[in-house]
Design a protein around this motif. Structure first.
Motif, short mmCIF file in Angstrom:
data_model
loop_
_atom_site.label_atom_id
_atom_site.label_comp_id
_atom_site.label_asym_id
_atom_site.label_seq_id
_atom_site.Cartn_x
_atom_site.Cartn_y
_atom_site.Cartn_z
N VAL A 1 32.10 19.06 40.91
CA VAL A 1 32.43 20.34 41.51
C VAL A 1 31.35 20.72 42.51
O VAL A 1 30.21 21.02 42.12
CB VAL A 1 32.60 21.43 40.44
N VAL A 2 31.72 20.71 43.77
CA VAL A 2 30.78 21.07 44.84
C VAL A 2 30.61 22.57 44.92
O VAL A 2 29.51 23.09 45.15
CB VAL A 2 31.28 20.51 46.19
N GLU A 3 31.73 23.28 44.70
CA GLU A 3 31.71 24.73 44.83
C GLU A 3 32.74 25.35 43.90
O GLU A 3 33.86 24.84 43.76
CB GLU A 3 32.04 25.13 46.28
N ARG A 4 32.36 26.42 43.24
CA ARG A 4 33.31 27.26 42.49
C ARG A 4 32.88 28.71 42.74
O ARG A 4 31.81 29.14 42.29
CB ARG A 4 33.31 26.94 41.00
N VAL A 5 33.73 29.45 43.44
CA VAL A 5 33.39 30.81 43.87
C VAL A 5 34.41 31.78 43.29
O VAL A 5 35.62 31.56 43.39
CB VAL A 5 33.38 30.92 45.41
N ALA A 6 33.94 32.83 42.70
CA ALA A 6 34.82 33.89 42.21
C ALA A 6 35.32 34.72 43.38
O ALA A 6 34.53 35.14 44.24
CB ALA A 6 34.06 34.77 41.23
N LEU A 7 36.61 34.94 43.45
CA LEU A 7 37.20 35.80 44.49
C LEU A 7 37.27 37.22 43.93
O LEU A 7 38.28 37.66 43.40
CB LEU A 7 38.59 35.28 44.88
N ARG A 8 36.17 37.94 44.08
CA ARG A 8 36.02 39.24 43.42
C ARG A 8 36.72 40.38 44.16
O ARG A 8 37.13 41.37 43.54
CB ARG A 8 34.53 39.57 43.26
N HIS A 9 36.87 40.23 45.47
CA HIS A 9 37.42 41.34 46.26
C HIS A 9 38.89 41.09 46.58
O HIS A 9 39.27 40.03 47.07
CB HIS A 9 36.65 41.50 47.57
N ALA A 10 39.73 42.08 46.29
CA ALA A 10 41.16 41.98 46.56
C ALA A 10 41.58 43.07 47.53
O ALA A 10 41.38 44.26 47.27
CB ALA A 10 41.95 42.10 45.25
N ALA A 11 42.15 42.66 48.66
CA ALA A 11 42.72 43.59 49.62
C ALA A 11 44.24 43.52 49.48
O ALA A 11 44.85 42.48 49.72
CB ALA A 11 42.30 43.23 51.05
N ILE A 12 44.86 44.63 49.06
CA ILE A 12 46.27 44.62 48.69
C ILE A 12 47.08 45.43 49.69
O ILE A 12 46.74 46.57 50.01
CB ILE A 12 46.46 45.19 47.27
N SER A 13 48.16 44.81 50.17
CA SER A 13 49.09 45.49 51.06
C SER A 13 50.50 45.15 50.60
O SER A 13 50.99 44.03 50.83
CB SER A 13 48.88 45.03 52.51
N GLY A 14 51.15 46.11 49.94
CA GLY A 14 52.48 45.84 49.39
C GLY A 14 52.39 44.79 48.31
O GLY A 14 51.65 44.94 47.33
N ASP A 15 53.15 43.69 48.48
CA ASP A 15 53.12 42.59 47.52
C ASP A 15 52.24 41.44 47.97
O ASP A 15 52.33 40.32 47.44
CB ASP A 15 54.55 42.06 47.29
#
Length: 674
Positions: free
Chosen positions: A62-76
């Motif tokens: 595993v070269v990289e494992r990054v948590a996607l902590r920020h969610a930008a939500i628009s509709g669905d």
């Protein structure tokens, strides 16, 4: 890859929260995401995959494992990034009952998703799992391979197989993995991807799904009961046609003794065995290797080994017995079909553009490239259509499907690592197309051990693969029950196995007891079929011992006696997708004591079968589900459900119980008179 589902499903509800979102399915929280507890991770990995005769040595760096902590939500639509100041790397869309994925960063080749879990939750599925039916508490890589010999790293047999040929398996190895599971929370989840993936059920708070690609989508299925989930999944992945009428006439006898097979068949019938078919793998001839007698992989009748075979097939058919053969998707380099296929460009190629050859154990073969429509058509029409169906075969073992090398070049241009898992489904489709071209769907019966997503739409019958010829916990008789139950939940209604097992190595040989106990179980499955195994002359056969043959003959008569009931189960499979062999909880969902049971099953709705699977035992304990009263077939004794009871089970009297109130009571009770 399969198409989008076309039937209505309950859609998950997306709820926006202050720093994330949640996804709820009929009141069940399936995903929850926040900056502090993200449910999605992406990154990059560098895998190493080496195949040796269908067994794989796989590692990932595993070269990289990054948590996607920020969610930008628009509709669905949800765009996910590591932080508000960084660009989005992944996009999610809620579309009906699915989450669709889009990589916004082309460098991503790994994805991890955490699905909400609950304490005490059970999970099943994963394709055909042979060791553990309830997958909770363990990690399951989902990659098609040989299942391995032994499948238990603590056994000497597995150790010897590893040393001798890197062939020792582990609990998760299977010919048929599928990235789909059902939860005791009464929902199911499917990952639509051809890539290597992992289901990790070890954490109490979440299930982690790992995919070595960005999946196309994740699909959710929701129902108020388990039967409804199985109906949905069988609709999604495809339902099999009804069992052929001729199957109900008795067992399919597997012999590979050349023309002597016909003499031996007559002796078996004379002993009182009900027979529906003669299955001769060696109809194509034999070659001899250190593993044992192997078939000559060139798919046409061998007149030297089977003189006047077409006439013999016709004579058998006149007696109500069908003839079955064998085929696989490879062609041996020393056979007459190989140069024809090579000249037409029908084989997968190596890095230099030449025909890729695969070592199958002391002989080399070309891999017919089913991503080339012309190659698939040729194999379906010329090989299966003309050489087999037109010759008079009524069925065959459609073997292998696990051996697509990950370094070959394919006609469709897709990386072989992404075609490896779907390969058995393409192979099943070729067989089904040949059968359909002759108008024989539901009449010709081929059976496969390899599978992946969508195989049920094409393959009419699964078989459990190459179990060891023993009572071992991870590779013997009991494993085919788990295989039937796990695959059956995903819509594969018909399952069976080699009576007596197949793999005999390092002095491991069949005993009379093993064959008899296996036959007892097989009498209560969709199809009874014997196999001589990889070393026929070293192992006892059903006609090699008078007591064994007498016992086997009686079991075939039990199978035939139950044919009206089995027909009703086949009808139900066509109409609803419910399997012939069912986990106890399918019809007793309120009894949580049934959720982890994998060594007994319901044969349809009204019979409970608990095979004796431990060597030397003449009794066993059986749990009878709460919510019904049960009657022991052999003694007539009645029991109230909701308890574990001891049952005497001498040879010939496997533990079988009737659900009180069944409309089939009269049929079931007369089993004791046979």
């Amino acid at each position: 890859m399969t198409s989008d589902p076309v039937f209505p499903l309950a859609a998950p509800v997306l709820t926006t929260e202050p720093d994330g979102f949640s996804l709820v399915l009929s009141g069940k929280l399936v995903l929850t995401h926040s900056a502090a507890a993200p449910c999605l991770f992406v990154g990059q990995g560098q895998e190493r995959m080496e195949m040796y005769r269908g067994n794989f040595d796989i590692e990932d760096y595993v070269v990289e494992r990054v948590a996607l902590r920020h969610a930008a939500i628009s509709g669905d639509v949800i765009d996910l990034s590591p932080s508000p100041s960084e660009p989005a790397r992944l996009r999610l869309r809620v579309e009906g009952a699915a989450l669709r994925f889009e990589a916004l960063d082309p460098a991503i080749n790994r994805l991890w998703l955490r699905v909400q879990a609950e304490a005490g939750e059970h999970v099943w599925g994963g394709g055909e799992q042979m060791s553990y039916f309830d997958m909770r508490g363990r990690r399951f890589p989902l990659w098609i391979s040989e299942p391995g010999v032994g499948r238990d790293k603590t056994r000497e047999l597995t150790f010897k197989a590893d040393v001798a040929g890197r062939a020792g398996g582990d609990y998760y190895h299977t010919n048929y993995p599928q990235p789909t599971y059902l939860s005791s929370r009464r929902y199911a989840l499917h990952v639509e991807t051809p890539a290597y993936s992992v289901f990790d059920f070890r954490h109490e708070a979440f299930h982690e799904i790992e995919v070595w690609a960005v999946p196309e989508r994740i699909e959710f299925f929701d129902a108020s009961d388990f039967e409804g989930l199985v109906e949905q999944l069988s609709t999604r992945f495809g339902r099999q046609p009804p069992l052929p009428d001729w199957v109900y006439g008795g067992a399919i006898i597997g012999l590979k003794d050349g023309e002597k097979s016909f003499e031996r068949l007559e002796c078996i019938r004379a002993a009182g065995a009900a027979v529906s078919g003669l299955w001769c793998e060696d109809w194509v001839g034999l070659r001899h290797t250190s593993f044992g007698a192997r078939l000559f992989w060139d798919w046409q009748a061998n007149e030297t080994r089977y003189p006047a075979l077409r006439q013999r097939i016709a004579e058998l058919r006149g007696e109500g017995i069908r003839f079955l053969g064998y085929v696989n998707p490879y062609l041996c380099a020393d056979g007459p079909l190989f140069p024809k296929a090579e000249a037409a460009g029908y084989f997968a190629r190596d890095a230099e553009g030449k025909t890729a050859l695969v070592d199958f154990g002391e002989f080399d073969c070309g891999v017919v490239d089913f991503t080339n429509p012309a190659a698939a058509d040729w194999f379906a029409e010329e090989v299966i259509g003309r050489n087999m169906l037109d010759f008079g075969l009524s069925g065959w073992m459609a073997d292998f499907g696990e051996y697509l090398p990950v370094n070959v070049q394919l006609a469709n241009g897709v990386d072989a690592k992404l075609m490896h898992n779907p390969w058995p489904t393409l192979w099943a489709e070729v067989n089904a197309r040949a059968v359909a071209s002759r108008g024989m769907t539901g009449e010709a019966l081929f059976f496969m051990r390899a599978g992946f997503t969508g195989v049920g739409a094409h393959c009419p019958l699964l078989w459990g693969g190459d179990q060891s010829v023993d009572f071992s916990r991870h590779d013997g008789l009991v494993t085919v029950i788990s295989g039937a139950l796990s695959s059956g939940l995903l819509g594969n209604a018909y399952h069976h196995s080699d009576i007596g097992g197949y793999t005999s190595l390092f002095g491991n040989i069949r005993t009379p007891e093993l064959i008899m106990r296996w036959a007892e179980m097989a009498a209560f499955t969709a199809v009874m079929r014997t196999h001589e195994g990889n070393r026929p002359r070293d192992n006892l056969q059903i006609d090699g011992d008078e007591a064994v043959l007498s016992h086997f003959a009686r079991m075939t008569r039990l199978y035939v006696h139950l044919a009206p009931y089995l027909r009703s189960l086949s009808d139900e499979a066509v109409q609803r997708g419910l399997p012939v062999q069912r986990p106890l909880f399918l019809h007793f969902p309120g009894d949580r004591a049934t959720y982890a049971i994998q060594d007994s099953y319901l044969y349809g709705r009204d019979l409970l079968v608990a095979p004796v699977w431990r060597e030397g035992e003449t009794s066993r304990e059986v749990y009878l589900p709460e919510g019904a009263d049960w009657e022991h077939v052999w003694s007539g004794e009645r029991y109230e459900g909701g308890a574990t009871i001891p049952v005497e089970a001498p040879l010939g009297r496997p533990p079988v119980f009737i659900r009180q109130g069944s409309v089939w009571m009269d049929l079931f009770r007369t089993l004791a008179t046979l």
